[in-house]
Design an enzyme around this catalytic site. Sequence first.
Site, PDB file in Angstrom:
ATOM      1  CG  HIS A 160     -31.002   7.354  56.982  1.00  0.00           C
ATOM      2  ND1 HIS A 160     -31.843   7.177  58.060  1.00  0.00           N
ATOM      3  CD2 HIS A 160     -29.763   6.985  57.421  1.00  0.00           C
ATOM      4  CE1 HIS A 160     -31.138   6.738  59.092  1.00  0.00           C
ATOM      5  NE2 HIS A 160     -29.882   6.617  58.741  1.00  0.00           N
ATOM      6  CB  CYS A 161     -36.287   5.909  54.217  1.00  0.00           C
ATOM      7  SG  CYS A 161     -36.651   7.447  55.002  1.00  0.00           S
TER       8      CYS A 161
ATOM      9  CG  ASP B  68     -42.149   3.315  62.252  1.00  0.00           C
ATOM     10  OD1 ASP B  68     -42.898   2.476  62.773  1.00  0.00           O
ATOM     11  OD2 ASP B  68     -42.458   3.965  61.231  1.00  0.00           O
TER      12      ASP B  68
ATOM     13  CG  ASP C 219     -39.622   3.124  57.825  1.00  0.00           C
ATOM     14  OD1 ASP C 219     -38.604   3.825  57.959  1.00  0.00           O
ATOM     15  OD2 ASP C 219     -40.553   3.427  57.055  1.00  0.00           O
TER      16      ASP C 219
ATOM     17  CG  ASN D 142     -34.189  10.035  54.650  1.00  0.00           C
ATOM     18  OD1 ASN D 142     -33.852   9.061  54.009  1.00  0.00           O
ATOM     19  ND2 ASN D 142     -34.867   9.946  55.776  1.00  0.00           N
TER      20      ASN D 142
ATOM     21  CG  ASP E 174     -34.799   9.023  58.675  1.00  0.00           C
ATOM     22  OD1 ASP E 174     -35.949   9.489  58.805  1.00  0.00           O
ATOM     23  OD2 ASP E 174     -34.579   7.877  58.224  1.00  0.00           O
TER      24      ASP E 174
ATOM     25  CD  GLU F 257     -27.332   6.553  61.725  1.00  0.00           C
ATOM     26  OE1 GLU F 257     -27.689   6.498  60.535  1.00  0.00           O
ATOM     27  OE2 GLU F 257     -27.868   5.869  62.631  1.00  0.00           O
TER      28      GLU F 257
ATOM     29  CG  HIS G  13     -39.426   7.698  60.412  1.00  0.00           C
ATOM     30  ND1 HIS G  13     -39.724   7.278  59.132  1.00  0.00           N
ATOM     31  CD2 HIS G  13     -40.178   6.940  61.237  1.00  0.00           C
ATOM     32  CE1 HIS G  13     -40.605   6.301  59.188  1.00  0.00           C
ATOM     33  NE2 HIS G  13     -40.906   6.076  60.458  1.00  0.00           N
TER      34      HIS G  13
END
Length: 369
Positions: free
Chosen positions: A352-353, A200, A129, A307, A250, A29, A248
């Site tokens: 992040h998404c 996801d 996602d 996130n 995150d 990441e 999620h």
Amino acid sequence: MLHNNPNAISARQENGSAQSPIRVNAHNEWDPLEEVVVGIIDNARFPRKDHVLKTDIALETNQSIHDDIEIPDIPDFVIEETREDLDIFAGEMEKMGITVHRPGVIDTQRKVASPFWETEQFYNYCPRDVLMTVGDMIIESANIFPSRYFEAYAYRDLLLRCLEGGSRWIAAPRPRLRAIDCNTDARVKAILNTADPAFDAANVIKAGKDLFYLISSSGNEAGLKWLRNTLRGEYRVHACPGLYTGMHIDTTITLLRPGLVLVNPERVNEDNLPEPLKKWDVIYAPEMEEYAYSDLPPLCSAWLGLNLFMINPNLAVVDAHQKALIKLLEKHKIDVLPLKLRHGSPLGGGFHCVTLDIRRRGGKEDYFS
Ligand code: ABU
């Protein structure tokens, strides 16, 4: 403006520069980012016929799924401000020399169907996602909402370029998502009750040879099994149960750099922290600043500040509203680029998404031995 032409799916990419091959390389990441996808907000409408999304809203708001679940319209100003915020974010990364891709535009009102349902489509705001990069591999996930069943097609030109560049490209089997697969008991905090693998991509974060998979409403045990079996011998996929029943990972666990993890203090403690991360320094996120720029209900939890998106191990893009979090990160020697996604929560995601890292410098390491 609604783009009605179904062939417009890849117009942006096809009209763009030469379609050179891309080698996916994304092992964690935080390594220095070289190539990324940033989502778009074109044609954004909440799907009205997606029965799993309706179940989710019903469970969240304590309504019966038989009630007339109200699905709001997204006002034009929300779309325009989000377009602006996403373009600023993409532009900042381009200024750093990072290559930015955007999804193709789709007609979200065009109905799609399987043998089990029919619905309009979700918008391409959160590449995180629907696609997951792991090493040199790109994986289409088994999303839980029918309206996202075909969402990966918005990235097809990019995927073809990844294939051309020697990347591995696989797709998880799609869950059936029948009406009987939806949970109707509000006491059971999971949207689906199905034996089919369903997850996801944003249920997973990666740290070299180790992946962390959140068991939640958007990621079931069968999805974990599919991922483990598929990556057997190459990766250790750690189950993260009992942390968060929502969606999620995150907004629960954020990997900042080797040896440093940021966690959600409402969900994670010394006992339930995934075993390998117990070897790392853990910092607990401060209380989040709450704000709203419209009357739309939130689609995300109040912890969307976690996130954040790492550009490299020393630089994070963080929601500019989250002053306490920014201070905490700076204390741990992480510089912050504060930016805004004013409507991130009602639209479904933070920094992040709305990204998918395609290429980061660096290789596959073992961070836990
Ligand atoms: N990936 C968006 C986070 C949604 C949530 O709050 O679970």
